[in-house]
Motif scaffolding. Structure first.
Motif, PDB file in Angstrom:
ATOM      1  N   GLY A 258       0.817  -1.219   0.000  1.00  0.00           N
ATOM      2  CA  GLY A 258       0.000   0.000   0.000  1.00  0.00           C
ATOM      3  C   GLY A 258       0.845   1.261   0.000  1.00  0.00           C
ATOM      4  O   GLY A 258       0.507   2.239   0.668  1.00  0.00           O
ATOM      5  N   VAL A 259       1.923   1.221  -0.787  1.00  0.00           N
ATOM      6  CA  VAL A 259       2.868   2.350  -0.822  1.00  0.00           C
ATOM      7  C   VAL A 259       2.971   2.887  -2.252  1.00  0.00           C
ATOM      8  O   VAL A 259       3.005   2.133  -3.208  1.00  0.00           O
ATOM      9  CB  VAL A 259       4.263   1.888  -0.346  1.00  0.00           C
ATOM     10  N   ARG A 260       3.062   4.201  -2.367  1.00  0.00           N
ATOM     11  CA  ARG A 260       3.180   4.831  -3.681  1.00  0.00           C
ATOM     12  C   ARG A 260       4.484   5.635  -3.755  1.00  0.00           C
ATOM     13  O   ARG A 260       4.844   6.322  -2.793  1.00  0.00           O
ATOM     14  CB  ARG A 260       1.992   5.775  -3.886  1.00  0.00           C
ATOM     15  N   VAL A 261       5.168   5.546  -4.882  1.00  0.00           N
ATOM     16  CA  VAL A 261       6.387   6.355  -5.084  1.00  0.00           C
ATOM     17  C   VAL A 261       5.949   7.797  -5.293  1.00  0.00           C
ATOM     18  O   VAL A 261       5.111   8.077  -6.146  1.00  0.00           O
ATOM     19  CB  VAL A 261       7.181   5.859  -6.323  1.00  0.00           C
ATOM     20  N   LYS A 262       6.521   8.702  -4.505  1.00  0.00           N
ATOM     21  CA  LYS A 262       6.030  10.072  -4.537  1.00  0.00           C
ATOM     22  C   LYS A 262       6.786  10.966  -5.523  1.00  0.00           C
ATOM     23  O   LYS A 262       6.268  11.978  -5.957  1.00  0.00           O
ATOM     24  CB  LYS A 262       6.089  10.688  -3.128  1.00  0.00           C
ATOM     25  N   ASP A 263       8.052  10.633  -5.830  1.00  0.00           N
ATOM     26  CA  ASP A 263       8.787  11.557  -6.701  1.00  0.00           C
ATOM     27  C   ASP A 263       9.175  10.933  -8.041  1.00  0.00           C
ATOM     28  O   ASP A 263      10.302  11.074  -8.497  1.00  0.00           O
ATOM     29  CB  ASP A 263       9.992  12.163  -5.972  1.00  0.00           C
ATOM     30  N   LEU A 264       8.198  10.321  -8.667  1.00  0.00           N
ATOM     31  CA  LEU A 264       8.430   9.688  -9.971  1.00  0.00           C
ATOM     32  C   LEU A 264       8.832  10.727 -11.021  1.00  0.00           C
ATOM     33  O   LEU A 264       9.641  10.448 -11.907  1.00  0.00           O
ATOM     34  CB  LEU A 264       7.148   8.957 -10.403  1.00  0.00           C
ATOM     35  N   GLU A 265       8.289  11.918 -10.898  1.00  0.00           N
ATOM     36  CA  GLU A 265       8.617  12.972 -11.859  1.00  0.00           C
ATOM     37  C   GLU A 265      10.113  13.289 -11.807  1.00  0.00           C
ATOM     38  O   GLU A 265      10.781  13.399 -12.837  1.00  0.00           O
ATOM     39  CB  GLU A 265       7.791  14.221 -11.523  1.00  0.00           C
ATOM     40  N   VAL A 266      10.645  13.400 -10.585  1.00  0.00           N
ATOM     41  CA  VAL A 266      12.079  13.688 -10.419  1.00  0.00           C
ATOM     42  C   VAL A 266      12.899  12.501 -10.916  1.00  0.00           C
ATOM     43  O   VAL A 266      13.941  12.664 -11.573  1.00  0.00           O
ATOM     44  CB  VAL A 266      12.401  13.997  -8.925  1.00  0.00           C
ATOM     45  N   ILE A 267      12.420  11.303 -10.633  1.00  0.00           N
ATOM     46  CA  ILE A 267      13.131  10.092 -11.085  1.00  0.00           C
ATOM     47  C   ILE A 267      13.201  10.096 -12.620  1.00  0.00           C
ATOM     48  O   ILE A 267      14.236   9.760 -13.213  1.00  0.00           O
ATOM     49  CB  ILE A 267      12.437   8.816 -10.536  1.00  0.00           C
ATOM     50  N   GLY A 268      12.138  10.538 -13.264  1.00  0.00           N
ATOM     51  CA  GLY A 268      12.129  10.634 -14.736  1.00  0.00           C
ATOM     52  C   GLY A 268      13.221  11.574 -15.225  1.00  0.00           C
ATOM     53  O   GLY A 268      13.943  11.271 -16.182  1.00  0.00           O
ATOM     54  N   LYS A 269      13.376  12.705 -14.555  1.00  0.00           N
ATOM     55  CA  LYS A 269      14.402  13.691 -14.967  1.00  0.00           C
ATOM     56  C   LYS A 269      15.796  13.098 -14.767  1.00  0.00           C
ATOM     57  O   LYS A 269      16.688  13.256 -15.608  1.00  0.00           O
ATOM     58  CB  LYS A 269      14.268  14.967 -14.129  1.00  0.00           C
ATOM     59  N   ILE A 270      15.973  12.408 -13.637  1.00  0.00           N
ATOM     60  CA  ILE A 270      17.291  11.823 -13.336  1.00  0.00           C
ATOM     61  C   ILE A 270      17.626  10.766 -14.388  1.00  0.00           C
ATOM     62  O   ILE A 270      18.752  10.718 -14.903  1.00  0.00           O
ATOM     63  CB  ILE A 270      17.292  11.231 -11.905  1.00  0.00           C
ATOM     64  N   CYS A 271      16.682   9.925 -14.726  1.00  0.00           N
ATOM     65  CA  CYS A 271      16.925   8.883 -15.740  1.00  0.00           C
ATOM     66  C   CYS A 271      17.339   9.536 -17.056  1.00  0.00           C
ATOM     67  O   CYS A 271      18.273   9.072 -17.721  1.00  0.00           O
ATOM     68  CB  CYS A 271      15.683   8.021 -15.952  1.00  0.00           C
ATOM     69  N   ALA A 272      16.651  10.606 -17.422  1.00  0.00           N
ATOM     70  CA  ALA A 272      16.992  11.300 -18.680  1.00  0.00           C
ATOM     71  C   ALA A 272      18.423  11.843 -18.598  1.00  0.00           C
ATOM     72  O   ALA A 272      19.205  11.699 -19.545  1.00  0.00           O
ATOM     73  CB  ALA A 272      15.996  12.414 -18.950  1.00  0.00           C
ATOM     74  N   ASP A 273      18.786  12.419 -17.456  1.00  0.00           N
ATOM     75  CA  ASP A 273      20.147  12.982 -17.288  1.00  0.00           C
ATOM     76  C   ASP A 273      21.216  11.908 -17.422  1.00  0.00           C
ATOM     77  O   ASP A 273      22.292  12.159 -17.946  1.00  0.00           O
ATOM     78  CB  ASP A 273      20.303  13.623 -15.896  1.00  0.00           C
ATOM     79  N   TYR A 274      20.922  10.712 -16.909  1.00  0.00           N
ATOM     80  CA  TYR A 274      21.928   9.642 -16.925  1.00  0.00           C
ATOM     81  C   TYR A 274      21.802   8.750 -18.169  1.00  0.00           C
ATOM     82  O   TYR A 274      22.495   7.752 -18.282  1.00  0.00           O
ATOM     83  CB  TYR A 274      21.818   8.795 -15.646  1.00  0.00           C
ATOM     84  N   GLY A 275      20.905   9.092 -19.064  1.00  0.00           N
ATOM     85  CA  GLY A 275      20.747   8.320 -20.304  1.00  0.00           C
ATOM     86  C   GLY A 275      20.161   6.933 -20.087  1.00  0.00           C
ATOM     87  O   GLY A 275      20.366   6.032 -20.907  1.00  0.00           O
ATOM     88  N   SER A 276      19.427   6.753 -18.984  1.00  0.00           N
ATOM     89  CA  SER A 276      18.768   5.455 -18.737  1.00  0.00           C
ATOM     90  C   SER A 276      17.287   5.571 -19.088  1.00  0.00           C
ATOM     91  O   SER A 276      16.700   6.638 -18.971  1.00  0.00           O
ATOM     92  CB  SER A 276      18.853   5.081 -17.262  1.00  0.00           C
TER      93      SER A 276
END
Ligand SMILES: Cc1ncc(COP(=O)(O)O)c(C=O)c1O
Length: 359
Positions: free
Chosen positions: A120-138
């Protein structure tokens, strides 16, 4: 109940064209989307299988049964899963993801469950994770099986390269279809990957150009999904997300005012699955049996290592004040019968106050 039509004929093409457009609306994407005739796991396997070759490194935070399953699926395709273990009840953070991307080299993708149904847990900062993935080319791969259509999760805006969901949860359709969205960046990786037969995304793309699917689609479920997506459009996404949040908040308020304790840390709790610690001395099986037999309310038990110590209330899809109030009320009567609670109405009152936000 509708007649079966030729899945390589004009009527099917009309249905399929409309469905693709409606699925894109719910995913909030202009990228490609595909409908797979499988349960949600098929979409997750499709996502991993189409980008993984021998040795492909994929970062997977694990914080419950489904994220662990996602982690384990990487090895099935010869990939190398790099685990970020997170305490159950808590959610992985963008900080942990960035730290791992800095430490490890050549991470092809970060694969993450956006709403861990087992805790019953939700990831709260998926938007930031998206930016980080883009920065690291993943690439960012998201298993959104238990919250797409219930939570704000704009695929393009948040940079999600592959998003997978099942139709039977927030999308209110009988089980048997799964959906995936694919970004341009993901296609580059897919094109260089040896792929599975049934979930070959390149074949899906080729066939979609002719408004067909490579294999026989689960046609009756297409009709059902079409209707459900029309209902979602009628309601509107913003209203829908608010309804999910308010209903979940009402359940949390209800259980807490009865003296029960949620399993998830309050700051990361889910808007679609409410996990509750078993009250002291009460076995959830007994509680769930009474709820089902006397009140016709079905809730789920705990999963994995939480079996026997938690129960879970689904609050998604067409959930409304009716289901919330019925569930909280039945829970109060059940706990009274089991001798755990001594009064009635406190949970109902707390839930009702929150539900007033629905207008
Ligand atoms: C987060 C998550 N991932 C994967 C699955 C598996 O989906 P399915 O049972 O439709 O294959 C579920 C099912 O509950 C889920 O909640």
């Amino acid at each position: 109940m509708k007649p079966i039509i030729n899945h390589r004929g004009p009527e099917f093409r009309d249905l399929y064209r409309g469905l693709i457009e409606k699925v894109k609306f719910v995913f909030q994407t202009k990228g490609d989307v595909f409908i797979l005739s499988s349960s949600g796991t098929g979409a997750v396997e499709c996502a991993i299988g189409n980008i993984t070759s021998t040795g492909t490194k994929i970062l997977v935070p694990t914080y419950g049964v489904f994220s662990k399953r996602l982690h384990d699926s990487v090895a099935t395709f010869g990939g190398k899963a790099i685990e970020i273990p997170v305490e159950w009840g808590d959610a992985p953070t963008s900080h942990q993801i960035e730290e791992a991307l800095q430490r490890e080299k050549d991470i092809a993708a970060v694969a993450i469950v956006s709403n861990e149904t087992s805790t019953g847990v939700r990831v709260k900062d998926l938007e930031v994770i998206g930016k980080i993935c883009a920065d690291y080319g993943s690439l960012l791969i998201v298993d959104a099986i238990s919250n797409l259509g219930g939570d704000y999760l704009p695929v393009d805006e948040w940079g999600i390269d592959i998003c997978a969901t099942g139709v039977q949860k927030c999308l209110m359709t009988p089980p048997g279809l799964a959906l995936v969205s694919i970004s341009e960046k993901a296609w580059d990786k897919i094109k260089e990957t040896r792929r599975s037969c049934y979930f070959d995304l390149q074949a899906y793309k080729r066939y979609q150009a002719e408004l067909e699917t490579p294999y026989t689609p689960a046609l009756n479920l297409y009709y059902a999904l079409n209707e459900a997506l029309d209902m979602i459009r009628e309601e509107g996404l913003e209203r829908r997300f608010k309804r999910h949040k308010v209903c979940a908040n009402a359940i949390y308020a209800g259980i807490e005012s009865m003296g029960l304790i949620g399993f998830a840390k309050p700051e990361v709790r889910s808007n679609t699955v409410i996990a509750v610690k078993n009250p002291a001395g009460i076995a959830d099986k007994e509680l769930r049996d009474i709820l089902r037999e006397k009140y016709r309310i079905i809730i789920a038990g705990g999963m994995g290592k939480l079996k026997g110590s938690t129960f879970r209330i689904g609050s998604m899809g067409s959930v409304s004040r009716f289901e919330v109030l019925a569930t909280i009320s039945a829970l109060e009567y059940t706990l009274l019968e089991l001798g755990w609670a001594s009064d009635l109405g406190t949970g109902l009152e707390a839930a009702g106050r929150i539900l007033a936000q629905l207008g």
